[in-house]
Design a protein around this motif. Structure first.
Motif, PDB file in Angstrom:
ATOM      1  N   THR A  48       0.538  -1.231   0.251  1.00  0.00           N
ATOM      2  CA  THR A  48       0.005  -0.072   0.132  1.00  0.00           C
ATOM      3  C   THR A  48       1.059   1.016  -0.025  1.00  0.00           C
ATOM      4  OG1 THR A  48      -1.722  -1.434   1.142  1.00  0.00           O
ATOM      5  CG2 THR A  48      -1.931   1.204   1.410  1.00  0.00           C
ATOM      6  N   LEU A  49       1.595   1.380   1.045  1.00  0.00           N
ATOM      7  CA  LEU A  49       2.730   2.348   0.528  1.00  0.00           C
ATOM      8  C   LEU A  49       4.026   2.685  -0.628  1.00  0.00           C
ATOM      9  CD1 LEU A  49       3.447   4.910   2.778  1.00  0.00           C
ATOM     10  CD2 LEU A  49       5.572   3.421   3.945  1.00  0.00           C
ATOM     11  N   TRP A  50       4.371   1.567  -0.843  1.00  0.00           N
ATOM     12  CA  TRP A  50       4.709   0.905  -2.333  1.00  0.00           C
ATOM     13  C   TRP A  50       3.752   2.359  -3.120  1.00  0.00           C
ATOM     14  CZ3 TRP A  50       7.288  -3.957  -3.417  1.00  0.00           C
ATOM     15  CH2 TRP A  50       8.204  -4.287  -1.776  1.00  0.00           C
ATOM     16  N   GLY A  51       2.909   1.754  -3.273  1.00  0.00           N
ATOM     17  CA  GLY A  51       1.530   2.265  -4.530  1.00  0.00           C
ATOM     18  C   GLY A  51       1.079   3.649  -4.416  1.00  0.00           C
ATOM     19  N   VAL A  52       1.160   3.410  -2.283  1.00  0.00           N
ATOM     20  CA  VAL A  52       0.950   5.941  -3.320  1.00  0.00           C
ATOM     21  C   VAL A  52       2.302   6.394  -3.247  1.00  0.00           C
ATOM     22  CG1 VAL A  52       0.647   7.217  -0.612  1.00  0.00           C
ATOM     23  CG2 VAL A  52      -0.751   5.835  -0.571  1.00  0.00           C
ATOM     24  N   TYR A  53       3.308   5.576  -2.562  1.00  0.00           N
ATOM     25  CA  TYR A  53       4.932   5.838  -2.783  1.00  0.00           C
ATOM     26  C   TYR A  53       5.205   6.624  -4.769  1.00  0.00           C
ATOM     27  CZ  TYR A  53       6.659   7.477   1.237  1.00  0.00           C
ATOM     28  OH  TYR A  53       6.784   8.305   2.368  1.00  0.00           O
ATOM     29  N   GLY A  54       4.637   5.286  -6.040  1.00  0.00           N
ATOM     30  CA  GLY A  54       4.679   4.941  -7.162  1.00  0.00           C
ATOM     31  C   GLY A  54       3.904   6.229  -7.308  1.00  0.00           C
ATOM     32  N   LEU A  55       2.799   6.353  -7.176  1.00  0.00           N
ATOM     33  CA  LEU A  55       1.543   7.204  -7.804  1.00  0.00           C
ATOM     34  C   LEU A  55       1.724   7.806  -7.670  1.00  0.00           C
ATOM     35  CD1 LEU A  55      -2.024   4.805  -7.513  1.00  0.00           C
ATOM     36  CD2 LEU A  55      -0.555   5.105  -9.231  1.00  0.00           C
ATOM     37  N   TYR A  66      -5.551   2.329   8.241  1.00  0.00           N
ATOM     38  CA  TYR A  66      -4.389   1.986   7.871  1.00  0.00           C
ATOM     39  C   TYR A  66      -4.439   2.398   6.504  1.00  0.00           C
ATOM     40  CZ  TYR A  66       0.668   1.306   5.336  1.00  0.00           C
ATOM     41  OH  TYR A  66       1.651   1.364   4.913  1.00  0.00           O
ATOM     42  N   PHE A  67      -5.758   1.089   6.128  1.00  0.00           N
ATOM     43  CA  PHE A  67      -5.303   0.572   4.613  1.00  0.00           C
ATOM     44  C   PHE A  67      -6.817   1.375   4.024  1.00  0.00           C
ATOM     45  CE2 PHE A  67      -3.806  -3.712   5.945  1.00  0.00           C
ATOM     46  CZ  PHE A  67      -3.386  -3.594   4.914  1.00  0.00           C
ATOM     47  N   ILE A  68      -7.804   1.948   4.682  1.00  0.00           N
ATOM     48  CA  ILE A  68      -8.594   3.362   4.211  1.00  0.00           C
ATOM     49  C   ILE A  68      -7.890   4.536   3.756  1.00  0.00           C
ATOM     50  CG2 ILE A  68     -11.219   4.856   4.608  1.00  0.00           C
ATOM     51  CD1 ILE A  68     -11.688   2.490   6.699  1.00  0.00           C
ATOM     52  N   GLY A  69      -7.470   4.600   4.435  1.00  0.00           N
ATOM     53  CA  GLY A  69      -6.356   5.910   4.274  1.00  0.00           C
ATOM     54  C   GLY A  69      -5.435   5.588   2.902  1.00  0.00           C
ATOM     55  N   GLY A  70      -5.161   5.064   3.032  1.00  0.00           N
ATOM     56  CA  GLY A  70      -3.794   4.163   2.345  1.00  0.00           C
ATOM     57  C   GLY A  70      -4.928   4.114   0.617  1.00  0.00           C
ATOM     58  N   ILE A  71      -5.791   3.606   0.438  1.00  0.00           N
ATOM     59  CA  ILE A  71      -6.580   3.587  -0.482  1.00  0.00           C
ATOM     60  C   ILE A  71      -7.344   4.690  -0.936  1.00  0.00           C
ATOM     61  CG2 ILE A  71      -9.455   2.345  -1.641  1.00  0.00           C
ATOM     62  CD1 ILE A  71      -8.406   0.102   0.395  1.00  0.00           C
ATOM     63  N   ALA A  72      -8.202   5.763   0.086  1.00  0.00           N
ATOM     64  CA  ALA A  72      -8.074   6.972  -0.360  1.00  0.00           C
ATOM     65  C   ALA A  72      -6.399   7.581  -1.183  1.00  0.00           C
ATOM     66  CB  ALA A  72      -8.831   7.409   0.773  1.00  0.00           C
ATOM     67  N   VAL A  73      -6.271   7.083  -0.377  1.00  0.00           N
ATOM     68  CA  VAL A  73      -4.773   8.073  -1.182  1.00  0.00           C
ATOM     69  C   VAL A  73      -4.645   7.154  -2.677  1.00  0.00           C
ATOM     70  CG1 VAL A  73      -2.309   8.611  -1.020  1.00  0.00           C
ATOM     71  CG2 VAL A  73      -3.992   9.422   1.190  1.00  0.00           C
ATOM     72  N   VAL A  74      -5.293   6.526  -2.799  1.00  0.00           N
ATOM     73  CA  VAL A  74      -4.033   6.100  -4.086  1.00  0.00           C
ATOM     74  C   VAL A  74      -4.949   6.116  -5.553  1.00  0.00           C
ATOM     75  CG1 VAL A  74      -4.638   3.173  -5.310  1.00  0.00           C
ATOM     76  CG2 VAL A  74      -2.959   4.090  -3.182  1.00  0.00           C
ATOM     77  N   ILE A  75      -6.851   6.201  -4.559  1.00  0.00           N
ATOM     78  CA  ILE A  75      -8.069   6.703  -5.529  1.00  0.00           C
ATOM     79  C   ILE A  75      -7.753   8.098  -6.177  1.00  0.00           C
ATOM     80  CG2 ILE A  75      -9.767   6.879  -5.603  1.00  0.00           C
ATOM     81  CD1 ILE A  75     -10.296   4.657  -3.841  1.00  0.00           C
ATOM     82  N   LYS A  76      -6.924   8.852  -4.477  1.00  0.00           N
ATOM     83  CA  LYS A  76      -7.110  10.814  -5.336  1.00  0.00           C
ATOM     84  C   LYS A  76      -6.019  10.675  -6.468  1.00  0.00           C
ATOM     85  CE  LYS A  76      -4.782  14.338  -3.810  1.00  0.00           C
ATOM     86  NZ  LYS A  76      -3.611  15.057  -4.728  1.00  0.00           N
TER      87      LYS A  76
END
Length: 97
Positions: A12-19, A76-86
């Motif tokens: 999840t954190l890699w996805g956030v940083y990657g996007l 954590y997962f709700i916040g991570g998914i929200a950031v990824v969607i953003k």
């Protein structure tokens, strides 16, 4: 690659940083080709790190005090998914304009 909960938290954190990096590169290239290059857009990404990534890291550091063991993981997962969607929506809007 594992499928344990800690692995998914890392992904999840890699996805956030990657996007975040992909969004940065798209905006950088678009600004460069338009000739309207301004380095102040970098500050927006620094703010995003403080507003989006730092709270996720704080939630990770608080996992040891969670009595249930799943409440903070869920946040954590709700916040991570929200950031990824953003960031996915931001990238989509930049590519369609």
């Amino acid at each position: 690659m594992g499928f344990a909960l800690s692995d998914w938290m890392l992904y999840t954190l890699w996805g956030v940083y990657g996007l975040m990096i992909l969004n940065f590169l798209i905006q950088f290239i678009q600004m460069f080709w338009k000739g309207s290059f301004d380095t102040s857009f970098v500050l927006d990404y620094l703010k995003d790190v403080v507003y989006f990534v730092l709270p996720l890291n704080i939630i990770l550091s608080m996992l040891s005090i969670d009595p249930t063991g799943w409440i903070l993981v869920t946040f954590y997962f709700i916040g991570g998914i929200a950031v990824v969607i953003k960031y996915v929506m931001d990238i989509k809007n930049k590519l369609t304009n």
